[in-house]
Design a protein around this motif. Sequence first.
Motif, mmCIF file in Angstrom:
data_model
loop_
_atom_site.group_PDB
_atom_site.id
_atom_site.type_symbol
_atom_site.label_atom_id
_atom_site.label_comp_id
_atom_site.label_asym_id
_atom_site.label_seq_id
_atom_site.Cartn_x
_atom_site.Cartn_y
_atom_site.Cartn_z
ATOM 1 N N GLY A 1 8.779 45.137 -28.245
ATOM 2 C CA GLY A 1 7.330 45.130 -28.109
ATOM 3 C C GLY A 1 6.670 46.483 -28.211
ATOM 4 N N LEU A 2 7.388 47.518 -28.635
ATOM 5 C CA LEU A 2 6.769 48.842 -28.760
ATOM 6 C C LEU A 2 5.564 48.784 -29.694
ATOM 7 C CD1 LEU A 2 9.861 51.240 -29.054
ATOM 8 C CD2 LEU A 2 8.481 50.732 -27.027
ATOM 9 N N SER A 3 4.636 49.701 -29.491
ATOM 10 C CA SER A 3 3.392 49.652 -30.250
ATOM 11 C C SER A 3 3.155 50.959 -30.990
ATOM 12 C CB SER A 3 2.214 49.376 -29.301
ATOM 13 O OG SER A 3 2.140 50.381 -28.298
ATOM 14 N N ALA A 4 2.211 50.919 -31.921
ATOM 15 C CA ALA A 4 1.840 52.115 -32.679
ATOM 16 C C ALA A 4 1.454 53.219 -31.700
ATOM 17 C CB ALA A 4 0.689 51.800 -33.617
ATOM 18 N N GLY A 5 1.876 54.440 -32.000
ATOM 19 C CA GLY A 5 1.689 55.550 -31.086
ATOM 20 C C GLY A 5 2.962 55.907 -30.359
ATOM 21 N N GLN A 6 3.940 54.999 -30.363
ATOM 22 C CA GLN A 6 5.252 55.287 -29.821
ATOM 23 C C GLN A 6 6.229 55.505 -30.976
ATOM 24 O OE1 GLN A 6 5.352 51.706 -27.141
ATOM 25 N NE2 GLN A 6 5.844 53.220 -25.568
ATOM 26 N N ALA B 1 14.079 36.710 -36.745
ATOM 27 C CA ALA B 1 12.905 35.830 -36.685
ATOM 28 C C ALA B 1 12.722 35.208 -35.307
ATOM 29 C CB ALA B 1 13.035 34.736 -37.742
ATOM 30 N N TRP B 2 13.807 34.771 -34.684
ATOM 31 C CA TRP B 2 13.672 34.156 -33.358
ATOM 32 C C TRP B 2 13.190 35.184 -32.338
ATOM 33 C CZ3 TRP B 2 16.450 35.407 -28.882
ATOM 34 C CH2 TRP B 2 16.129 34.599 -27.767
ATOM 35 N N LEU B 3 13.812 36.354 -32.315
ATOM 36 C CA LEU B 3 13.446 37.365 -31.319
ATOM 37 C C LEU B 3 12.011 37.823 -31.498
ATOM 38 C CD1 LEU B 3 14.379 39.125 -28.962
ATOM 39 C CD2 LEU B 3 15.161 40.817 -30.638
ATOM 40 N N ARG B 4 11.564 37.979 -32.742
ATOM 41 C CA ARG B 4 10.192 38.429 -32.984
ATOM 42 C C ARG B 4 9.167 37.426 -32.475
ATOM 43 N NH1 ARG B 4 8.694 38.410 -37.702
ATOM 44 N NH2 ARG B 4 10.502 37.629 -38.843
ATOM 45 N N ALA B 5 9.556 36.171 -32.349
ATOM 46 C CA ALA B 5 8.629 35.135 -31.880
ATOM 47 C C ALA B 5 8.560 35.057 -30.353
ATOM 48 C CB ALA B 5 9.045 33.774 -32.444
ATOM 49 N N GLN B 6 9.411 35.827 -29.658
ATOM 50 C CA GLN B 6 9.434 35.781 -28.197
ATOM 51 C C GLN B 6 8.404 36.743 -27.602
ATOM 52 O OE1 GLN B 6 11.437 33.362 -26.843
ATOM 53 N NE2 GLN B 6 11.680 33.018 -29.049
ATOM 54 N N PRO B 7 7.930 36.479 -26.384
ATOM 55 C CA PRO B 7 7.006 37.415 -25.732
ATOM 56 C C PRO B 7 7.656 38.784 -25.583
ATOM 57 C CG PRO B 7 7.147 35.332 -24.527
ATOM 58 C CD PRO B 7 8.238 35.303 -25.550
ATOM 59 N N PRO B 8 6.883 39.867 -25.709
ATOM 60 C CA PRO B 8 7.479 41.210 -25.597
ATOM 61 C C PRO B 8 7.969 41.502 -24.194
ATOM 62 C CG PRO B 8 5.092 41.347 -25.714
ATOM 63 C CD PRO B 8 5.441 39.923 -26.002
ATOM 64 N N ALA B 9 8.994 42.345 -24.124
ATOM 65 C CA ALA B 9 9.516 42.781 -22.833
ATOM 66 C C ALA B 9 8.589 43.843 -22.248
ATOM 67 C CB ALA B 9 10.920 43.348 -23.032
ATOM 68 N N PRO B 10 8.650 44.084 -20.931
ATOM 69 C CA PRO B 10 7.866 45.183 -20.339
ATOM 70 C C PRO B 10 8.193 46.496 -21.046
ATOM 71 C CG PRO B 10 8.842 43.818 -18.629
ATOM 72 C CD PRO B 10 9.438 43.356 -19.916
ATOM 73 N N LEU B 11 7.168 47.295 -21.318
ATOM 74 C CA LEU B 11 7.343 48.472 -22.159
ATOM 75 C C LEU B 11 7.363 49.756 -21.356
ATOM 76 C CD1 LEU B 11 4.866 47.579 -25.045
ATOM 77 C CD2 LEU B 11 7.325 47.252 -24.975
ATOM 78 N N PRO B 12 8.148 50.737 -21.799
ATOM 79 C CA PRO B 12 8.034 52.076 -21.196
ATOM 80 C C PRO B 12 6.716 52.703 -21.606
ATOM 81 C CG PRO B 12 9.483 52.144 -23.108
ATOM 82 C CD PRO B 12 9.149 50.685 -22.877
ATOM 83 N N GLY B 13 6.145 53.524 -20.733
ATOM 84 C CA GLY B 13 4.863 54.149 -21.041
ATOM 85 C C GLY B 13 4.985 55.404 -21.879
ATOM 86 N N GLU B 14 6.176 55.977 -21.977
ATOM 87 C CA GLU B 14 6.351 57.216 -22.722
ATOM 88 C C GLU B 14 6.151 56.999 -24.224
ATOM 89 O OE1 GLU B 14 8.673 57.498 -18.934
ATOM 90 O OE2 GLU B 14 8.374 55.994 -20.495
ATOM 91 N N ARG B 15 5.644 58.042 -24.866
ATOM 92 C CA ARG B 15 5.425 57.956 -26.311
ATOM 93 C C ARG B 15 6.749 58.006 -27.073
ATOM 94 N NH1 ARG B 15 5.252 61.575 -30.467
ATOM 95 N NH2 ARG B 15 4.049 60.937 -32.303
ATOM 96 N N THR B 16 7.702 58.806 -26.602
ATOM 97 C CA THR B 16 8.977 58.990 -27.300
ATOM 98 C C THR B 16 10.078 58.244 -26.566
ATOM 99 O OG1 THR B 16 8.330 61.149 -28.159
ATOM 100 C CG2 THR B 16 10.694 60.671 -28.073
ATOM 101 N N ILE B 17 10.826 57.455 -27.309
ATOM 102 C CA ILE B 17 11.967 56.718 -26.767
ATOM 103 C C ILE B 17 13.221 57.227 -27.460
ATOM 104 C CG2 ILE B 17 13.118 54.467 -26.643
ATOM 105 C CD1 ILE B 17 9.333 54.686 -26.763
#
Length: 346
Positions: free
Chosen positions: A283-288, A200-216
């Motif tokens: 902070g990954l998003s849909a599509g990744q 819960a605490w981590l989810r409330a924090q601002p997202p980290a810079p994200l990789p641009g690749e679709r697959t991690i």
Amino acid sequence: MNGSISGVEENGRRRHAGEQRAAVAWVESPLQMLCAVEAHHAGLVGDRLRVVSRARLPALAATRRELSRLALPPGVTLDAPRRVMSRPRGPATWVVGDAFSGRVQLSWLTSFPHRVVIVDDGLATIRLLELLGAPGPRPLLRARARPGPLRTALGAAASVRLRAAARSGRLSIFTALPVPDPLAEAVRKTGARLIRHDFAWLRAQPPAPLPGERTIVLGTSLVRNGLIHRDPYFAWLADVGAGGPVAYFPHRREDPADLERVKRQPGITVYDGGGPAEMTLRGLSAGQRVLSLPSTALASLRVLLSSRGVPVDAVEVPEEWWTAKADPALRSHLQMVLRHDTGAAR
């Protein structure tokens, strides 16, 4: 009382009677450090928590820096790393992650704390629950341990201490891992409190810079530990890379030579994640999507990313990948995460 803690109430902390004294967390891995903060946020360890990390571990230093950049819960302080284990004094709460640590077990024999909260330390947490929930006392030893008589005796004595704490209501296990119902019931019968959380605490924090690749792809320690053969693993990585750009986040225990080989793979970019995957990829998003061989991060990332529409897929290890060091019991233990997935990625 057993149950789960989801979200944040009122001022962001849950309160439990008798748990308001200061606490000390001794952490030896990035996930332990993160989960100690989550335990404080959930109100399990009192008003104040000092997080003391083991010195000379680069991954812990990186996690400490990442946590320092975020809005830590009120009352949490990140102490300077120490070579010698720090323990609370008097009737305080002690937060630990590695119940199989010889340092931790020895300290339990000399000055067992008023209360113990055990936080996640990879799949070793499930191993601990299995030993704790067994019909009779079992020595607290790692799954792959080949201990001598003295180490076995220490693990047995630590088990007796921990079971006594459970019977008296002084033991809590705080985990984000999926615990099968029969195992949860067995642990509950010991008197221990088994508490699930969802970061819960981590989810409330601002997202980290994200990789641009679709697959991690999450790196693995299975190669360095000699549990799977090296060449099939790299052949699989090449297949994944051939399908499009891949972001590779190394495991903190990967062999540097293996990591150099990953960097030479076409289509794969290696990132320095710094902290644990749970912090780096929150902070990954849909599509990744995330791919990983059996790993604790699979379970915790599913908790973090399911609401964001990001699939976190387990890659089943083919039989021919395993080496002779990986006995059937260990293979089953490592692959238990697959049983909580909607399907495995190949």
